[in-house]
Design an enzyme around this catalytic site. Structure first.
Site, PDB file in Angstrom:
ATOM      1  N   ILE A   1      -8.534  26.086  30.161  1.00  0.00           N
ATOM      2  CA  ILE A   1      -7.221  25.851  29.540  1.00  0.00           C
ATOM      3  C   ILE A   1      -6.580  27.186  29.142  1.00  0.00           C
ATOM      4  CG2 ILE A   1      -5.992  24.565  27.743  1.00  0.00           C
ATOM      5  CD1 ILE A   1      -8.578  22.783  27.543  1.00  0.00           C
TER       6      ILE A   1
ATOM      7  N   SER B   1      -9.756  18.498  19.477  1.00  0.00           N
ATOM      8  CA  SER B   1     -10.079  17.520  20.523  1.00  0.00           C
ATOM      9  C   SER B   1      -9.915  16.107  19.993  1.00  0.00           C
ATOM     10  CB  SER B   1     -11.529  17.767  20.929  1.00  0.00           C
ATOM     11  OG  SER B   1     -12.029  16.693  21.668  1.00  0.00           O
TER      12      SER B   1
ATOM     13  N   TYR C   1     -21.126  19.365  18.955  1.00  0.00           N
ATOM     14  CA  TYR C   1     -19.866  19.940  19.466  1.00  0.00           C
ATOM     15  C   TYR C   1     -18.675  19.357  18.699  1.00  0.00           C
ATOM     16  CZ  TYR C   1     -15.651  20.276  22.236  1.00  0.00           C
ATOM     17  OH  TYR C   1     -14.343  20.469  22.620  1.00  0.00           O
TER      18      TYR C   1
ATOM     19  N   LYS D   1     -15.617  20.916  15.944  1.00  0.00           N
ATOM     20  CA  LYS D   1     -14.157  20.745  15.957  1.00  0.00           C
ATOM     21  C   LYS D   1     -13.675  20.218  14.612  1.00  0.00           C
ATOM     22  CE  LYS D   1     -13.567  22.409  19.934  1.00  0.00           C
ATOM     23  NZ  LYS D   1     -12.990  23.743  20.021  1.00  0.00           N
TER      24      LYS D   1
HETATM   25  P1  NAD Z   1     -13.861  26.935  28.916  1.00  0.00           P
HETATM   26  O1  NAD Z   1     -15.334  26.983  28.715  1.00  0.00           O
HETATM   27  O2  NAD Z   1     -13.348  26.937  30.315  1.00  0.00           O
HETATM   28  O3  NAD Z   1     -13.176  28.156  28.140  1.00  0.00           O
HETATM   29  C1  NAD Z   1     -13.709  28.714  26.974  1.00  0.00           C
HETATM   30  C2  NAD Z   1     -13.776  30.217  27.186  1.00  0.00           C
HETATM   31  O4  NAD Z   1     -14.255  30.830  25.999  1.00  0.00           O
HETATM   32  C3  NAD Z   1     -14.716  30.626  28.305  1.00  0.00           C
HETATM   33  O5  NAD Z   1     -14.047  31.499  29.182  1.00  0.00           O
HETATM   34  C4  NAD Z   1     -15.876  31.330  27.599  1.00  0.00           C
HETATM   35  O6  NAD Z   1     -16.412  32.384  28.386  1.00  0.00           O
HETATM   36  C5  NAD Z   1     -15.213  31.831  26.324  1.00  0.00           C
HETATM   37  N1  NAD Z   1     -16.093  31.947  25.156  1.00  0.00           N
HETATM   38  C6  NAD Z   1     -16.905  31.002  24.627  1.00  0.00           C
HETATM   39  N2  NAD Z   1     -17.521  31.486  23.530  1.00  0.00           N
HETATM   40  C7  NAD Z   1     -17.086  32.767  23.350  1.00  0.00           C
HETATM   41  C8  NAD Z   1     -17.349  33.783  22.404  1.00  0.00           C
HETATM   42  N3  NAD Z   1     -18.208  33.621  21.389  1.00  0.00           N
HETATM   43  N4  NAD Z   1     -16.713  34.977  22.528  1.00  0.00           N
HETATM   44  C9  NAD Z   1     -15.832  35.182  23.538  1.00  0.00           C
HETATM   45  N5  NAD Z   1     -15.551  34.260  24.473  1.00  0.00           N
HETATM   46  C10 NAD Z   1     -16.166  33.056  24.376  1.00  0.00           C
HETATM   47  O7  NAD Z   1     -13.319  25.670  28.114  1.00  0.00           O
HETATM   48  P2  NAD Z   1     -11.899  24.965  28.153  1.00  0.00           P
HETATM   49  O8  NAD Z   1     -12.076  23.646  28.813  1.00  0.00           O
HETATM   50  O9  NAD Z   1     -10.860  25.890  28.614  1.00  0.00           O
HETATM   51  O10 NAD Z   1     -11.717  24.665  26.607  1.00  0.00           O
HETATM   52  C11 NAD Z   1     -10.990  25.528  25.767  1.00  0.00           C
HETATM   53  C12 NAD Z   1     -11.034  25.007  24.344  1.00  0.00           C
HETATM   54  O11 NAD Z   1     -10.495  23.688  24.322  1.00  0.00           O
HETATM   55  C13 NAD Z   1     -12.428  24.896  23.747  1.00  0.00           C
HETATM   56  O12 NAD Z   1     -12.345  25.233  22.394  1.00  0.00           O
HETATM   57  C14 NAD Z   1     -12.768  23.427  23.914  1.00  0.00           C
HETATM   58  O13 NAD Z   1     -13.684  23.003  22.953  1.00  0.00           O
HETATM   59  C15 NAD Z   1     -11.421  22.787  23.700  1.00  0.00           C
HETATM   60  N6  NAD Z   1     -11.291  21.473  24.331  1.00  0.00           N
HETATM   61  C16 NAD Z   1     -11.571  21.333  25.654  1.00  0.00           C
HETATM   62  C17 NAD Z   1     -11.471  20.086  26.248  1.00  0.00           C
HETATM   63  C18 NAD Z   1     -11.847  19.886  27.688  1.00  0.00           C
HETATM   64  O14 NAD Z   1     -12.140  18.749  28.068  1.00  0.00           O
HETATM   65  N7  NAD Z   1     -11.830  20.917  28.538  1.00  0.00           N
HETATM   66  C19 NAD Z   1     -11.032  18.994  25.488  1.00  0.00           C
HETATM   67  C20 NAD Z   1     -10.718  19.182  24.141  1.00  0.00           C
HETATM   68  C21 NAD Z   1     -10.856  20.446  23.576  1.00  0.00           C
HETATM   69  C1  WQD Z   2     -14.550  10.339  31.039  1.00  0.00           C
HETATM   70  C2  WQD Z   2     -14.987   8.952  31.461  1.00  0.00           C
HETATM   71  C3  WQD Z   2     -17.361   8.576  31.312  1.00  0.00           C
HETATM   72  C4  WQD Z   2     -18.577  11.389  34.377  1.00  0.00           C
HETATM   73  C5  WQD Z   2     -15.493  14.636  26.938  1.00  0.00           C
HETATM   74  C6  WQD Z   2     -15.884  15.127  25.565  1.00  0.00           C
HETATM   75  C7  WQD Z   2     -14.670  15.235  24.692  1.00  0.00           C
HETATM   76  C8  WQD Z   2     -13.595  16.083  25.347  1.00  0.00           C
HETATM   77  C9  WQD Z   2     -13.326  15.654  26.752  1.00  0.00           C
HETATM   78  C10 WQD Z   2     -13.826  18.336  24.561  1.00  0.00           C
HETATM   79  C11 WQD Z   2     -16.071   8.348  30.546  1.00  0.00           C
HETATM   80  C12 WQD Z   2     -16.901   8.493  32.754  1.00  0.00           C
HETATM   81  C13 WQD Z   2     -17.819  10.630  33.521  1.00  0.00           C
HETATM   82  C14 WQD Z   2     -19.277  10.754  35.431  1.00  0.00           C
HETATM   83  C15 WQD Z   2     -18.371   8.643  34.711  1.00  0.00           C
HETATM   84  N1  WQD Z   2     -13.978  17.455  25.447  1.00  0.00           N
HETATM   85  N2  WQD Z   2     -17.719   9.280  33.674  1.00  0.00           N
HETATM   86  N3  WQD Z   2     -19.144   9.400  35.561  1.00  0.00           N
HETATM   87  O1  WQD Z   2     -16.458  11.653  27.677  1.00  0.00           O
HETATM   88  O2  WQD Z   2     -13.968  11.243  27.491  1.00  0.00           O
HETATM   89  O3  WQD Z   2     -14.882  13.367  26.799  1.00  0.00           O
HETATM   90  O4  WQD Z   2     -14.548  15.553  27.483  1.00  0.00           O
HETATM   91  O5  WQD Z   2     -13.429  18.255  23.452  1.00  0.00           O
HETATM   92  O6  WQD Z   2     -15.081  15.784  23.503  1.00  0.00           O
HETATM   93  O7  WQD Z   2     -16.789  14.190  25.007  1.00  0.00           O
HETATM   94  O8  WQD Z   2     -14.815  12.835  29.206  1.00  0.00           O
HETATM   95  O9  WQD Z   2     -14.786  13.392  31.588  1.00  0.00           O
HETATM   96  O10 WQD Z   2     -17.015  13.218  30.411  1.00  0.00           O
HETATM   97  O11 WQD Z   2     -15.704  11.140  30.840  1.00  0.00           O
HETATM   98  O12 WQD Z   2     -18.309   7.424  34.871  1.00  0.00           O
HETATM   99  O13 WQD Z   2     -19.997  11.379  36.207  1.00  0.00           O
HETATM  100  O14 WQD Z   2     -15.604   9.033  32.761  1.00  0.00           O
HETATM  101  O15 WQD Z   2     -18.350   7.634  31.068  1.00  0.00           O
HETATM  102  O16 WQD Z   2     -15.812   6.987  30.458  1.00  0.00           O
HETATM  103  P1  WQD Z   2     -15.094  12.154  27.760  1.00  0.00           P
HETATM  104  P2  WQD Z   2     -15.623  12.741  30.546  1.00  0.00           P
END
Ligand code: NAD
Ligand code: WQD
Length: 339
Positions: A12, A124, A149, A153
């Site tokens: 992101i 999240s 995790y 958050k």
């Molecule tokens: P990502 O792992 O692709 O990006 C996180 C980046 O942070 C990585 O490049 C990693 O190398 C870097 N990083 C981690 N710990 C570090 C540290 N101590 N010092 C310096 N760099 C560090 O993850 P993302 O999917 O881009 O997620 C970004 C943020 O959004 C995270 O905080 C994640 O928890 C949150 N988030 C993600 C999702 C999702 O599903 N992808 C959903 C909700 C919230």
């Molecule tokens: C989505 C749906 C699975 C994989 C997670 C974190 C949440 C947030 C987003 C960071 C669910 C189903 C998945 C597979 C499947 N991240 N599934 N087969 O669980 O909503 O959320 O990512 O903050 O905190 O918990 O996302 O993409 O893992 O799953 O059937 O191989 O797909 O059961 O219903 P989720 P997901």
């Protein structure tokens, strides 16, 4: 204006860096590459024509962070850096608390010492757990997160609420639903390490033949087709929301601001709907089998994102199919890259 983007080479973060540069911000990235790769920096430059300043170190290393603040006139931060694997966080909770919370506190200490405001936190939808009512708006009560995790958050949000109040700071907590998709240039996208846990990366790798079959975790949920429902939000739409939230903080006349926004599409899609949409968008097959439910999964979560629309002028614009098309292009790019 210089903005620190932690985790700016991640999924992101990298998309948001592009949007920040397009909006004339100067971007300073700190990323320790623990879950990203250096070539993303070149690709950001290729897309924007600008190479952001980049520091490769771990944010828990306070003295290195101080040097960055000494070297630049930082006026805001978007803090993406965190570990994010839900399952892993249950096996290594201390690593998650240390990484996600120490790095957050280190940045906030610099903000406090140097009198800097404007802080955006990646939260999240996991903070809501299984909400009692759909859609989920920002007043929906939070439930204790099941994973370590998720707790990082919730704790992060609490730390920032106290920070904003005690030191009169402008803070925005952005609660993402399920981010998917890749940059339309196919130069940025998600880099799942090992076997993906998340649905869309797994679907993509199955379509590419890297995985044999998608395991659909449960078809006995109380939903129309029996599979669980989520709100899949396109990553570039999400990136744009960060710029809107940052501009709102910067332009605020108040000294103390605590904004909270849900960032989702407002529409729920089931696992099987995602599979079908992927097949249709990309003209590929995604073989799957129905398996038992995955532990810890909730039935349904989708956002009411009206507050973001009203206050930030932002809303999700990209359809599920369009987003899934970009994912497939990114997968093809990755394949070419490794050949
Ligand atoms: P990502 O792992 O692709 O990006 C996180 C980046 O942070 C990585 O490049 C990693 O190398 C870097 N990083 C981690 N710990 C570090 C540290 N101590 N010092 C310096 N760099 C560090 O993850 P993302 O999917 O881009 O997620 C970004 C943020 O959004 C995270 O905080 C994640 O928890 C949150 N988030 C993600 C999702 C999702 O599903 N992808 C959903 C909700 C919230
Ligand atoms: C989505 C749906 C699975 C994989 C997670 C974190 C949440 C947030 C987003 C960071 C669910 C189903 C998945 C597979 C499947 N991240 N599934 N087969 O669980 O909503 O959320 O990512 O903050 O905190 O918990 O996302 O993409 O893992 O799953 O059937 O191989 O797909 O059961 O219903 P989720 P997901």
């Amino acid at each position: 204006m210089s903005i620190l983007v932690t985790g700016g080479l991640g999924y992101i973060g990298s998309h948001t860096v592009v949007e920040l540069i397009n909006n004339n911000f100067e971007v300073i990235i700190v990323d320790d590459l623990s879950n990203s790769e250096k070539f993303i920096l070149n690709n950001i430059e290729e897309i924007t024509g600008k190479r952001p300043i980049f520091y490769p170190f771990d944010l828990t290393r306070k003295e290195l962070l101080t040097q960055v603040f000494e070297a630049h006139n930082i006026e805001g931060c978007i803090n993406f850096a965190a570990f994010k694997a839900v399952g892993e966080s249950m096996e290594k909770p201390l690593d998650y608390y240390e990484n996600n919370l120490f790095s957050l506190i280190n940045i906030l200490q610099e903000f406090r010492k140097r009198n800097i405001s404007n802080f955006i936190f990646s939260s999240s939808c996991t903070v809501y757990g299984q909400a009692d009512q759909m859609p989920i708006d920002e007043s929906t009560p939070l439930k204790e997160a099941e994973s370590s995790y998720g707790k990082t958050k919730q704790m992060g949000e609490d730390i920032l609420k106290d920070f904003s109040k005690a030191y009169q700071k402008r803070v925005s907590l952005l609660r993402y639903f399920n981010p998917i998709g890749a940059h339309p240039s196919a130069l940025l996208g998600e880099l799942p390490s090992g076997i993906p846990n998340n649905l869309v990366p797994y679907v993509t790798q199955t379509a590419a033949g890297i995985r044999e079959k998608l395991n659909v975790w449960g078809d006995d949920y109380p939903t129309e087709d029996g599979t669980a429902i989520r709100d899949y939000i396109y990553v570039l739409d999400l990136a744009k929301a960060h710029v809107a939230a940052l501009k709102k903080l910067i332009n605020s006349e108040e000294e103390t601001v605590l904004d909270i926004y849900n960032l989702g599409t407002g529409k729920g899609s089931s696992v099987l709907e995602v599979v079908k949409a992927f097949e249709l968008a990309n003209d590929v097959k995604v073989p799957y089998q129905i398996c038992p439910r995955r532990e810890g999964d909730i039935t349904i979560a989708y956002a009411n994102a009206d507050k973001a629309e009203k206050e930030l002028g932002w809303k999700s614009e990209t359809t599920l199919e369009e987003a899934l098309r970009t994912t497939w292009e990114w997968q093809k790019y990755l394949k070419e890259r490794t050949n």
